[in-house]
Enzyme design. Structure first.
Site, short mmCIF file in Angstrom:
data_model
loop_
_atom_site.label_atom_id
_atom_site.label_comp_id
_atom_site.label_asym_id
_atom_site.label_seq_id
_atom_site.Cartn_x
_atom_site.Cartn_y
_atom_site.Cartn_z
N ARG A 1 43.96 44.43 47.28
CA ARG A 1 44.08 45.30 48.58
C ARG A 1 45.15 44.30 49.47
O ARG A 1 45.91 45.11 50.00
CB ARG A 1 42.74 45.19 49.38
CG ARG A 1 41.72 46.03 49.01
CD ARG A 1 40.47 46.06 49.75
NE ARG A 1 39.84 44.79 49.72
CZ ARG A 1 39.14 44.18 50.59
NH1 ARG A 1 39.07 44.56 51.77
NH2 ARG A 1 38.59 42.99 50.35
N ASN B 1 37.82 49.00 49.33
CA ASN B 1 37.31 49.12 48.00
C ASN B 1 36.06 50.11 48.12
O ASN B 1 35.47 50.54 49.05
CB ASN B 1 36.51 47.56 47.69
CG ASN B 1 37.53 46.61 47.40
OD1 ASN B 1 38.66 47.12 47.03
ND2 ASN B 1 37.11 45.38 47.60
#
Length: 64
Positions: free
Chosen positions: A18, A36
């Site tokens: 990320r 996520n």
């Protein structure tokens, strides 16, 4: 301005993916978000000009 969504699967959780996406987006001049998913994927959405989105997509396909 164009908006697109992306879904990345594979080894993308627990490895800093990320944060890679955030840095990539800034470098490509696009804005958006990343999260996520419960199934292990990472979902990103981005908004910007066509050229920046193309670079962003290419970066996602290559990975860190």
């Amino acid at each position: 301005m164009i908006a697109r969504g992306f879904r990345v699967v594979g080894r993308v959780q627990g490895v800093g993916f990320r944060w890679f996406v955030v840095r990539l987006a800034r470098g490509c001049g696009v804005r958006g978000g990343v999260r996520n998913e419960a199934d292990g994927a990472v979902v990103a959405w981005a908004q910007g000009e066509e050229e920046g989105l193309a670079r962003f997509r290419a970066g996602l396909e290559q990975g860190p």
